[in-house]
Design a protein around this motif. Structure first.
Motif, mmCIF file in Angstrom:
data_model
loop_
_atom_site.group_PDB
_atom_site.id
_atom_site.type_symbol
_atom_site.label_atom_id
_atom_site.label_comp_id
_atom_site.label_asym_id
_atom_site.label_seq_id
_atom_site.Cartn_x
_atom_site.Cartn_y
_atom_site.Cartn_z
ATOM 1 N N GLY A 41 68.284 -9.296 3.609
ATOM 2 C CA GLY A 41 68.982 -9.770 2.429
ATOM 3 C C GLY A 41 68.933 -8.844 1.242
ATOM 4 O O GLY A 41 69.419 -9.199 0.153
ATOM 5 N N LYS A 42 68.354 -7.666 1.422
ATOM 6 C CA LYS A 42 68.235 -6.710 0.314
ATOM 7 C C LYS A 42 68.935 -5.411 0.657
ATOM 8 O O LYS A 42 69.213 -5.115 1.810
ATOM 9 C CB LYS A 42 66.765 -6.452 -0.009
ATOM 10 C CG LYS A 42 66.021 -7.662 -0.525
ATOM 11 C CD LYS A 42 64.644 -7.286 -1.008
ATOM 12 C CE LYS A 42 63.926 -8.485 -1.608
ATOM 13 N NZ LYS A 42 62.565 -8.116 -2.115
ATOM 14 N N ALA A 91 60.012 -4.532 6.303
ATOM 15 C CA ALA A 91 61.385 -4.034 6.280
ATOM 16 C C ALA A 91 61.632 -3.211 7.532
ATOM 17 O O ALA A 91 60.698 -2.869 8.260
ATOM 18 C CB ALA A 91 61.633 -3.173 5.040
ATOM 19 N N VAL A 92 62.894 -2.882 7.735
ATOM 20 C CA VAL A 92 63.240 -1.845 8.710
ATOM 21 C C VAL A 92 63.192 -0.516 7.973
ATOM 22 O O VAL A 92 63.813 -0.364 6.918
ATOM 23 C CB VAL A 92 64.633 -2.080 9.313
ATOM 24 C CG1 VAL A 92 64.996 -0.934 10.255
ATOM 25 C CG2 VAL A 92 64.681 -3.412 10.049
ATOM 26 N N TYR A 93 62.438 0.411 8.517
ATOM 27 C CA TYR A 93 62.271 1.724 7.906
ATOM 28 C C TYR A 93 63.133 2.743 8.634
ATOM 29 O O TYR A 93 63.112 2.828 9.870
ATOM 30 C CB TYR A 93 60.803 2.145 7.948
ATOM 31 C CG TYR A 93 59.975 1.435 6.911
ATOM 32 C CD1 TYR A 93 59.665 0.088 7.051
ATOM 33 C CD2 TYR A 93 59.516 2.099 5.776
ATOM 34 C CE1 TYR A 93 58.919 -0.578 6.098
ATOM 35 C CE2 TYR A 93 58.761 1.436 4.813
ATOM 36 C CZ TYR A 93 58.478 0.098 4.979
ATOM 37 O OH TYR A 93 57.732 -0.554 4.018
#
Length: 123
Positions: A41-42, A91-93
């Motif tokens: 969502g970011k 998060a996905v990095y």
């Protein structure tokens, strides 16, 4: 340049994790590398970056003092050492490379992207 990020996983708050970004293709040592992350969502945000030589690095304020970016051009690999992780680091990095030896803070300047690796920090 093809990039492959790895090393993500589940870690408890306060723990450590090391992400790797392995490159293949063109001369990797000519390119800066940036790490970005995107939480659900970011928007994607800048995390850290390193110049082609490793002589200059930069960090987002949110990770400064906890994360360390480094590179080994002989191994075509850039690392992101994550210490004292927090739940908000979840998060996905992604690792990415611009078509330059200098880094940028904006994702749109990066031409080559890895597929992303998920980091989940439990509280």
């Amino acid at each position: 340049v093809q990039l492959q990020a790895s090393g993500g996983g589940l870690v408890q708050a306060g723990g450590s994790l090391r992400l790797s970004c392995e490159a293949s293709g063109r001369t990797f040592g000519n390119y800066a590398v940036g790490w970005f992350r995107q939480a659900p969502g970011k928007e994607r945000e800048f995390v850290a970056a390193i110049t082609w030589s490793g002589g200059s690095v930069s960090y987002a304020d949110s990770v400064k003092g906890r994360f360390t970016v480094s590179r080994d051009n002989a191994k075509n690999t850039v690392y992101l050492q994550m210490n004292s992780v927090k739940p908000e680091d979840t998060a996905v990095y992604y690792c990415a490379a611009p078509n330059s030896g200098s880094y940028y803070y904006t994702a749109s300047y990066y031409r080559y992207w890895g597929q992303g690796t998920l980091v989940t920090v439990s509280s």
